[in-house]
Write an enzyme that holds these catalytic residues in place. Structure first.
Site, short mmCIF file in Angstrom:
data_model
loop_
_atom_site.label_atom_id
_atom_site.label_comp_id
_atom_site.label_asym_id
_atom_site.label_seq_id
_atom_site.Cartn_x
_atom_site.Cartn_y
_atom_site.Cartn_z
N GLY A 13 -1.49 -7.49 -13.70
CA GLY A 13 -0.36 -8.13 -13.02
C GLY A 13 -0.69 -9.37 -12.22
O GLY A 13 0.17 -9.88 -11.49
N GLY A 14 -1.91 -9.89 -12.36
CA GLY A 14 -2.29 -11.08 -11.60
C GLY A 14 -1.40 -12.27 -11.89
O GLY A 14 -0.82 -12.88 -10.98
N CYS A 19 -9.46 -15.24 -21.65
CA CYS A 19 -10.60 -15.53 -20.76
C CYS A 19 -11.86 -15.47 -21.61
O CYS A 19 -12.85 -14.84 -21.25
CB CYS A 19 -10.66 -14.61 -19.55
SG CYS A 19 -10.77 -12.87 -19.94
N CYS A 78 1.57 -9.63 -21.97
CA CYS A 78 0.37 -8.78 -21.79
C CYS A 78 0.05 -8.84 -20.30
O CYS A 78 -0.82 -9.58 -19.87
CB CYS A 78 -0.81 -9.35 -22.57
SG CYS A 78 -0.48 -9.56 -24.31
N SER A 79 0.72 -8.06 -19.51
CA SER A 79 0.79 -8.38 -18.08
C SER A 79 -0.20 -7.64 -17.20
O SER A 79 -0.48 -8.07 -16.08
CB SER A 79 2.20 -8.14 -17.57
OG SER A 79 2.56 -6.79 -17.77
N ASP A 103 4.56 -1.75 -26.56
CA ASP A 103 3.74 -2.61 -27.40
C ASP A 103 4.36 -3.99 -27.53
O ASP A 103 5.45 -4.15 -28.11
CB ASP A 103 3.59 -1.96 -28.79
CG ASP A 103 2.45 -2.60 -29.57
OD1 ASP A 103 2.19 -3.80 -29.36
OD2 ASP A 103 1.82 -1.88 -30.37
N GLU A 150 3.51 -4.37 -20.78
CA GLU A 150 2.11 -3.92 -20.80
C GLU A 150 2.02 -2.65 -21.62
O GLU A 150 2.84 -1.74 -21.47
CB GLU A 150 1.62 -3.70 -19.37
CG GLU A 150 0.28 -2.99 -19.23
CD GLU A 150 -0.90 -3.65 -19.97
OE1 GLU A 150 -1.07 -4.86 -19.87
OE2 GLU A 150 -1.63 -2.90 -20.67
#
Ligand SMILES: C[S@@+](CC[C@H](N)C(=O)[O-])C[C@H]1O[C@@H](n2cnc3c(N)ncnc32)[C@H](O)[C@@H]1O
Length: 482
Positions: free
Chosen positions: A296-297, A414, A292-293, A343, A317
């Protein structure tokens, strides 16, 4: 004793020393910008951090004016729950009956009066001027009366006055400016990680303070020392972090050049923790996966370290737009990394047992990053939790399929919400044999080079009030078997 605020009826107002009609007729630019952002958030579901920079540059605001508008906008959004409780004590009208643009202006005035070093006259006059220019003379009289009522009571007396007669839970929610359901979820999460419920107040308070932007010096592309030489301060935990204390990140030349990324230290820590557990070198495929990029962090940090260790990254992604951001994020890296738009839930079935290390940074409510997303606490709903539950579980299962036997999976959010974190891991483990839970707090200690106290069990939870990071959750799993 301080005076008791008297409720105000619109249209039945006393005259002030200077009538609103004789006062400032126009909003000053910083307040007009803040008002426009609040309106965009309320009426268009906009994100304040996306709208504000454009408005600042269109109105050519910089330096102190931009700083004022930023503090006013974000502070008002964070404090909205509290300011609404204060405003409610100053009028007989129900808040729901105050037109939303007027309520937004009142919130801006309340924030200036109760939380900023703005003189009472300036705060009232300028807000009344804003209402007059945006909404007309009638609403400006109402605003004048409400704001004068607020200014009559010392700011430190308002928390008690605003919450008189409320239930304990409602008063706590109003004073801390958080919805009650989020407070309940935070209490449960603290307890689930062995922390005392008494920390709740500090946790909520930490959400109401702006975060110092953290920078990631991408290994091999730049060094932390370069950032310190540019005036950044040392990071607290992550070996690749520096802090842009008191400065806009974009003011660092290395940020503008793409060699340094703005990234919370919690995100830096969990990405690096994926690389801590030893794996059987003989079976290495030299391939890492970020399922799940976008934007891109974490991919950028993993790719930078991969370049140094001879590993390549596959970044998946779902959203096309966000996958373009991953492409940009990986541009400075020299390795042969691939970015796939699709997906992630199907990925493990298509590419089973192939990756040494897999990061699954699932879509979540973001309740651990409320200090950086000022409006999120009012927009998120309890129903978001069950809505995200299936995709979080399916992505974790897919990542487990994609990792090779002996390889490691990191599941991160998060959000500290137990339903998005511990419950997901426990559910998936019930239906997926051959998994070993690794010591995630220990892995974070290894990255930081010190005991950071991210949990007493196998799962790690970072906290804004303890670590000064976003509230990141981390679980590390090893796929056992041949
Ligand atoms: C928490 S964000 C990831 C943040 C990212 N790891 C970083 O550090 O920049 C979650 C991402 O997952 C993406 N996503 C949601 N559902 C997905 C799916 N089924 N497959 C792949 N990506 C998905 C979202 O579009 C979002 O970009």
């Amino acid at each position: 004793m301080s005076p008791r605020p008297r409720p105000v009826q619109p249209g039945k107002l006393e005259r002030t020393a200077t009538a609103p009609s004789q006062r400032t007729r126009h909003a000053d630019a910083p307040r007009a910008v803040s008002y426009a952002v609040l309106q965009a958030v309320t009426e268009d579901d906009a994100y304040a951090n996306l709208v504000l920079p454009g408005l600042l540059s269109r109105r050519r605001l910089s330096g102190r004016d931009a700083g004022f508008a930023t503090e006013l906008t974000y502070g008002t959004l964070r404090g909205q729950g509290y300011y609404d409780a204060v405003i409610a004590r100053c009028t007989d009208r129900a808040l729901a009956d105050i037109q939303p643009p007027l309520l937004n202006a009142l919130r801006l005035g309340a924030h200036q009066l109760l939380a900023m070093r703005v003189g009472a006259h300036a705060a009232v006059d300028s807000t009344v001027g804003l209402v007059r220019s945006e909404l007309g003379i009638g609403p400006s009289k109402f605003a004048n009366a409400v704001l004068r009522r607020i200014s009559e009571v010392p700011a430190e007396d308002w928390p008690a006055k605003a919450t008189e007669g409320m239930s304990e839970a409602a008063a706590f929610a109003a004073r801390s400016s958080h919805p009650e359901w989020i407070i309940r979820a935070f209490r449960q999460a603290l307890l689930a990680h062995g922390r005392p419920a008494e920390e709740l107040e500090a946790l909520l308070a930490a959400d109401n303070v702006p975060a110092t932007p953290a920078l990631t010096a991408l290994p091999g592309l730049t060094a932390v020392q370069d950032l310190l030489d540019e005036g950044a301060e040392p990071g607290r935990w992550s070996p690749v972090a520096a802090l842009a204390a008191g400065r806009e990140p974009a003011s660092f030349p290395s940020v503008r050049s793409g060699l340094v990324r703005v990234q919370d230290e919690g995100s830096q820590l969990v990405a690096q923790a994926l690389l801590v557990p030893e794996i059987d070198e003989a079976r290495n495929t030299g391939r890492w996966l970020d399922l799940c990029s976008g934007p891109g962090g974490k991919s950028a940090l993993l790719a930078a370290i991969g370049d140094q260790r001879g590993a390549t990254l596959t970044a998946v992604e779902l959203s096309e737009h966000r996958s373009k951001l991953v492409v940009q994020a990986l541009q400075p890296h020299r390795g042969d990394h691939e970015i796939l738009t699709g997906d992630g839930r199907d990925f493990g079935t298509e590419f089973p047992d192939q990756y040494d290390r897999v990061l699954i940074d699932v879509p979540c409510t973001g309740l651990g990053a409320l200090r950086r997303r000022p409006e999120a606490r009012w927009r998120r709903l309890p129903a978001d939790i069950p809505a995200l539950a299936p995709v979080q579980r399916e992505l974790l299962k897919s990542g487990i399929r994609a990792v090779r036997p002996g390889g490691v999976v990191a599941y991160t959010t998060c959000s500290p919400h137990a339903a998005e974190t511990i419950a997901v891991i426990e559910d998936v483990m019930k239906s997926t044999p051959g998994l070993e839970v690794l010591d995630a707090p220990q892995a974070l200690d290894t990255v930081a080079g010190t005991n950071i106290g991210a949990g007493s069990g196998r799962f790690a939870q970072l906290w804004p009030h303890l670590h000064g990071t976003d509230g990141m959750f981390l679980a590390l799993l090893r796929k056992t078997g041949a």
